[in-house]
Design an enzyme around this catalytic site. Structure first.
Site, PDB file in Angstrom:
ATOM      1  N   CYS A 100       0.861  -1.187   0.000  1.00 52.14           N
ATOM      2  CA  CYS A 100       0.000   0.000   0.000  1.00 52.14           C
ATOM      3  C   CYS A 100       0.896   1.234   0.000  1.00 52.14           C
ATOM      4  O   CYS A 100       1.737   1.385   0.874  1.00 52.14           O
ATOM      5  CB  CYS A 100      -0.892  -0.019   1.234  1.00 52.14           C
ATOM      6  N   CYS A 104      -3.714   7.394  -1.663  1.00 51.37           N
ATOM      7  CA  CYS A 104      -4.980   7.488  -2.402  1.00 51.37           C
ATOM      8  C   CYS A 104      -6.117   8.029  -1.555  1.00 51.37           C
ATOM      9  O   CYS A 104      -7.048   8.653  -2.079  1.00 51.37           O
ATOM     10  CB  CYS A 104      -5.373   6.111  -2.922  1.00 51.37           C
ATOM     11  N   THR A 191      -4.508   4.645   7.194  1.00 53.39           N
ATOM     12  CA  THR A 191      -3.444   4.307   6.261  1.00 53.39           C
ATOM     13  C   THR A 191      -2.493   5.481   6.059  1.00 53.39           C
ATOM     14  O   THR A 191      -2.923   6.566   5.692  1.00 53.39           O
ATOM     15  CB  THR A 191      -4.074   3.915   4.909  1.00 53.39           C
ATOM     16  N   GLU A 256      -0.583   1.434   9.128  1.00 54.70           N
ATOM     17  CA  GLU A 256      -1.929   1.778   9.613  1.00 54.70           C
ATOM     18  C   GLU A 256      -1.786   2.280  11.049  1.00 54.70           C
ATOM     19  O   GLU A 256      -1.022   1.726  11.821  1.00 54.70           O
ATOM     20  CB  GLU A 256      -2.863   0.564   9.600  1.00 54.70           C
ATOM     21  N   HIS A 291     -12.939   5.080  -3.090  1.00 53.18           N
ATOM     22  CA  HIS A 291     -11.909   4.192  -2.554  1.00 53.18           C
ATOM     23  C   HIS A 291     -12.131   2.749  -3.018  1.00 53.18           C
ATOM     24  O   HIS A 291     -11.181   1.988  -3.185  1.00 53.18           O
ATOM     25  CB  HIS A 291     -11.862   4.290  -1.036  1.00 53.18           C
ATOM     26  N   TYR A 295      -9.217   0.324  -5.288  1.00 50.59           N
ATOM     27  CA  TYR A 295      -8.714  -1.041  -5.113  1.00 50.59           C
ATOM     28  C   TYR A 295      -8.646  -1.802  -6.438  1.00 50.59           C
ATOM     29  O   TYR A 295      -7.925  -2.791  -6.551  1.00 50.59           O
ATOM     30  CB  TYR A 295      -9.599  -1.812  -4.122  1.00 50.59           C
ATOM     31  N   CYS A 298      -4.820  -0.446  -7.166  1.00 48.50           N
ATOM     32  CA  CYS A 298      -3.674  -0.784  -6.304  1.00 48.50           C
ATOM     33  C   CYS A 298      -3.559  -2.288  -6.049  1.00 48.50           C
ATOM     34  O   CYS A 298      -2.474  -2.847  -6.117  1.00 48.50           O
ATOM     35  CB  CYS A 298      -3.732  -0.006  -4.993  1.00 48.50           C
ATOM     36  N   GLU A 446      -7.001  -5.774   4.280  1.00 48.63           N
ATOM     37  CA  GLU A 446      -7.589  -4.522   3.789  1.00 48.63           C
ATOM     38  C   GLU A 446      -8.491  -4.764   2.589  1.00 48.63           C
ATOM     39  O   GLU A 446      -9.476  -4.046   2.394  1.00 48.63           O
ATOM     40  CB  GLU A 446      -6.491  -3.519   3.434  1.00 48.63           C
TER      41      GLU A 446
HETATM   42 FE1  SF4 Z   1      -3.252   1.869  -0.063  1.00 46.38          FE
HETATM   43 FE2  SF4 Z   1      -4.627   0.893  -2.128  1.00 46.38          FE
HETATM   44 FE3  SF4 Z   1      -5.837   2.376  -0.253  1.00 46.38          FE
HETATM   45 FE4  SF4 Z   1      -4.108   3.443  -2.038  1.00 46.38          FE
HETATM   46  S1  SF4 Z   1      -6.119   2.524  -2.462  1.00 46.38           S
HETATM   47  S2  SF4 Z   1      -4.227   3.901   0.126  1.00 46.38           S
HETATM   48  S3  SF4 Z   1      -2.619   1.815  -2.174  1.00 46.38           S
HETATM   49  S4  SF4 Z   1      -4.880   0.353  -0.014  1.00 46.38           S
HETATM   50 FE    FE Z   2      -7.672   1.604   1.960  1.00 45.48          FE
END
Ligand code: SF4
Ligand code: FE
Length: 481
Positions: A100, A104, A191, A256, A291, A295, A298, A446
């Site tokens: 991660c 984001c 995060t 986290e 969000h 995902y 990422c 996550e």
């Molecule tokens: Fe982390 Fe993915 Fe959330 Fe971006 S979208 S903060 S990389 S878990």
């Molecule tokens: Fe997240």
């Protein structure tokens, strides 16, 4: 203003002088802390990519807000192409870090707050949108990392915020002053929090009349007085203290944090919701949708690395050409690209909000995230299957260096011809990191709970899925009135 490099970003975080409670100690000098530094390096990638020749175009966007080029991680999406480019950018970062990269949430929070403050002003005659434009211009000009903080502790899940034995279990306004508000409470699962310059706090759920103190949205710098950080543990995290290849991911990691707000003052110009309960649900829904789209980028980027490591270990083990192995790799590719397809699809069908920025298609963003609650687990299962039992029983890197044990380990870890035993250990440790170690925090746990647990997506599917419309289709076909 020139966009920061990764090095400049790290220096700017160092200048904040943040402290955190880590493994029973209050730690300062966080940028050099062995548990924090890998996560800081992962965020730095989001800066360096805006300068690297092969990614620079993707990581930069023109911001009409400040009339200048910005890092896409601070961008307010201006088109469906921007939404797609966001997902492509996240996949690229996942490819480079296999973890991660934490940046984001701020982008997702900003895009949600931008449109909701506009609509709140229309409904209530407030001036939050102008405040937020001013605030976000500051973020874009200084190329900052912003943590979007939503999840409250929530106490007894069967009770509303005001019914909790301790009202602080939902972050709330404890005092309204002429020049601002004072807030108290906490946010879980934050995060990248101690790698951030700023925090945007949002309500955790739709509030009702009578719950005005909990319908609050605001921004503060991370080094604001009264904020305390308590660092989260990850599986095998102390391997980061050992400095050996047992860490799995040699350079990067995620982070986290439990963040506590102990009577924190927020000046009016940084308050974006103050008791407008009717706006809170919309804000939660929009942030979550952005969000859930994220995902589809990422996790796919990390998935690419897992597929690569799995195919590589199969090759090292001498089984790469076995038909069942090839088929399992194909299955992993199918699962991963399905997630990407969802991330792109909810972007392509995005639409413009009344405020002017672009929002993802809510139904498809939720389909994306619901798949993310399953497919990385299935991919981890396939990777574990192919990698073999050594994934759980491999001797430590220190024994590899031991004059007696080391030669035995090298001798008996021999596999396909020409494969170095240490290279084989590295690949196994990377897979272990992602399916059972520190990397699994972001890649698996996550994936299940981040941006809302699976039931939250199912509720949205029930709401957005238009079952009545589908019944009408069947009735029309059958000529049923
Ligand atoms: Fe982390 Fe993915 Fe959330 Fe971006 S979208 S903060 S990389 S878990
Ligand atoms: Fe997240």
């Amino acid at each position: 203003m020139a966009l920061k490099t990764g090095k400049e970003y790290i220096a700017s975080v160092e200048a904040l002088g943040l402290e955190a409670h880590i493994l029973g100690e209050k730690s300062a000098d966080l940028t050099r802390h062995p548990l924090v530094a890998p996560s800081l390096r992962a965020v730095a990638v989001t800066y360096d990519c805006a300068h690297d020749a092969d990614s620079r175009a993707l990581f930069r966007a023109y911001s009409p807000l400040i009339g200048d080029e910005v890092n896409r991680f601070t961008h307010l999406h201006q088109s469906t192409q921007d939404l797609m480019d966001k997902v492509r950018m996240q996949r690229h970062c996942g490819n480079l870090t296999a973890c991660c990269f934490q940046r984001c949430v701020g982008m997702d929070a900003a895009n949600a707050v931008f449109s909701v403050t506009y609509e709140c002003d229309q409904a209530h005659g407030t001036d939050y949108h102008a405040r937020f434009r001013e605030y976000w211009s500051h973020v874009q000009r200084h190329d900052l990392v912003v943590d979007g903080a939503m999840t409250d502790p929530k106490g007894d899940r069967g009770k509303r915020p005001s019914e909790q034995a301790d009202p602080d279990l939902y972050l709330r306004i404890v005092e309204r002053r002429r020049d601002g508000i004072v807030v108290r409470g906490a946010k879980f699962h934050q995060t990248g929090m101690v790698n951030s310059h700023e925090i945007i706090v949002m309500p955790t759920a739709a509030m009702r009349p009578g719950e005005e103190d909990w319908a609050v949205c605001f921004a503060v710098p991370t080094n604001t007085k009264g904020i305390r950080y308590i660092y989260g543990r990850q599986a095998s995290d102390t391997r980061k203290l050992e400095g050996t290849l047992d860490v799995g991911n040699p350079t990067f990691g995620g982070q986290e944090v439990l963040t506590v707000f102990e009577d924190v003052f927020v000046p009016n110009e940084r308050v974006f919701l103050n008791g407008e309960v009717d706006q809170s649900g919309k804000l939660v829904e929009r942030f979550a949708a952005y969000h859930r789209q994220s995902y589809g980028g990422c996790k796919v980027g990390v998935g690419d690395v897992l597929i690569g490591a799995t195919a590589l270990i199969a090759r090292m083990n001498g089984v790469a050409t076995a038909s069942h192995i090839r088929d399992k790799i194909v299955e992993m590719i199918h699962l991963n690209e399905t997630l990407f397809a969802c991330g792109i699809a909810c972007s392509t069908l995005g639409h413009q909000t009344a405020a002017g920025n672009y929002e993802v298609d809510l139904l498809l963003a939720n389909v994306c995230k619901l798949n993310v609650t399953r497919f990385p687990y299935e991919m981890a299962r396939l990777a574990t299957d192919i990698a073999g039992g050594l994934l759980g029983t491999l001797p430590s890197a220190k024994d590899l260096e031991d004059p007696v044990a080391g030669p035995y380990i090298r001798k008996y870890l021999a596999a396909a011809e020409g494969v170095d035993a240490v290279d084989r250990v590295k690949v196994l440790r990377l897979i272990e990191n992602l399916v059972a170690g520190a990397g699994a925090v972001a890649y698996l746990i996550e994936s299940m709970h981040g941006a809302g647990s699976p039931m939250a997506q199912r509720i949205m599917l029930a709401r957005q899925g238009d079952v009545d419309g589908k019944i009408a289709l069947a009735k029309r076909l059958l000529n049923i009135r």
